[in-house]
Design an enzyme around this catalytic site. Sequence first.
Site, short mmCIF file in Angstrom:
data_model
loop_
_atom_site.label_atom_id
_atom_site.label_comp_id
_atom_site.label_asym_id
_atom_site.label_seq_id
_atom_site.Cartn_x
_atom_site.Cartn_y
_atom_site.Cartn_z
N GLU A 1 17.05 16.41 -10.48
CA GLU A 1 16.53 17.64 -11.15
C GLU A 1 16.92 18.87 -11.14
O GLU A 1 16.20 19.68 -10.91
CB GLU A 1 14.95 17.41 -11.25
N GLU B 1 13.36 7.12 -10.39
CA GLU B 1 12.01 7.12 -10.77
C GLU B 1 11.67 6.21 -11.92
O GLU B 1 12.53 6.20 -12.84
CB GLU B 1 11.57 8.58 -11.21
#
Length: 574
Positions: A61, A124
């Site tokens: 991210e 994730e």
Amino acid sequence: CDKYGLYVVDEANIESHGMGYGAESLAKNPLFLDAHLDRTKRMYERDKNHPSVIIWSLGNEAGNGPNFEATYDWLKKADPTRPVQYERAIQERNTDIFCPMYVRVWDMVKYAESNPTRPLIQCEYSHAMGNSNGDFFKYWDAIRKYPALQGGFIWEWVEHGLLADVPGKTGETYWGYGGNFEPKGTPHDGNFCCDGLVAADRKPNPGLNEVKKEYQNIWVKRNENGAFSVYNENFFVPLDYVDGVVEQVVDGIPSPRTYQMTGLEKVGPLESMPLPLRGFLNRANIPADKEIMYNFRFTLKEDTPWGPKGHVVAWEQFLVSAGEAGYKPTTQLSDLIVPKVDFWRAPIDNDRGNKFENRHGIWRSTPEGVKADLSFANGIVKLDFKKPENMIDPPRIGTRFTIPAEYDQVEYYGRGPDENHWDRKEGSPVGRYKTTVDEMFVDYSVPCENGYRTDVRWVAFRNKEGNGFLFCSMPTAEDMKARGQVKGKLDLGTIAFSASRYSRDGIEKAAHSYQLTKQNEIYVNIDLGQMGVGGDDSWGAQTHDEFRFKGTKYSLQYRVIPLTSKDDPAALAF
């Protein structure tokens, strides 16, 4: 600190600070090349001699660009033996693994079928926020089918609530989250830090049962001829570390007949062994109306650093005979049981994240144009439901009523022992369980729908003296023949139920469980079912269609039978 200002770089959270993934990302800013490299070099030097480290990660991210390409190149030169992964590289050159987050099952399958050169491992997935982790088995059905799909990392393991004092109540505490500590008006993310498989005090949430089931490495398979075999899914070790037993279970109660497996130590990695059970699998002296299952259980032979001797590491359950349904006359209990139609549920975190109330809010009551004929006569409750084809599906189809608070002792024959849902029940074996209304309550960080049980044959509510009510499903002969045949489906002819001392209105208004007030009655739902809980993510993903009532016609039928302390619910059910 220079003319550009002071930067504190947390690469895992840059997107939340507004830097994004585009041209403004620090991954593209040459001023931060040395900072990126220094971070990666220090990680490498710290962990290079740990044999458990098998993959290097550049982070996630934080956008992608020349700075991360440089860190990738440095790692590959320093250590050519380990793969390197980076989430935001997606499928650019500076990642050896395609490691996205929250990719849907169907998109994983598309990738696997595209002849990829890199494995897919989700960094994730299956967001475990509140009442979640639905359709988890679908991910693992796909992962086991396609070699290119190699697993994923659930977000996340533990919730991060902080212990706080209940306002005005000395000595009472609760798990606080965003908004409970900041001055009013301070931006926060609510309970978004409470998204773990275990609570902040490490108490397991019900979704952990599903994860344990899908992650087990020992499986029992049944072929078309009814023969059973055990499969060792471990990559490196034989099954010499477990004992195996088969139980014959009749109407949810284990019978004295068991079978001890032998030769498991000979089953090597990724090998199978047939189980000679033909002489064991019979229903001698068992009445035709009894349901028979066989439970396979594998337990640790010895104590280990992570689990004691006898700990269950894998299990399987097979329905071998659904029995025959036959009903006895019953007496109506209209003075105490007054069911009303119910199509709503208290929203869960995933519902709130996907604007569930905006779409499904019409089902707080019976919408215009919906047929919901409810009758209660001769001890039989019957609901016939029909809705227009273009109307949104109801969150649940069922009945709701109250019973006196004294009837808080619960026994049922269905999936358990913990909460389970239409899309999260593979880790919950069918059995006969005892609990209480208070024990059924699941204390999620924000109160919501909780305590549900599915695939229920019957459920009894009793007081301390043993008197009470029995609610029984009414399967047809066709239901019995088809029961338990399709993974992920509600068993035909079963009911689902929940019971709580808290009103639904109170649950929906509360931000924490300490704000709930126990009532002097028990709120009971006896349902055909409710939609699954979902869990692909908690900010938009909806429950998968196969776990929703997408049809236009449904029916629910169950019996109500009075119980005395001498009655066995199973004997009265069919």
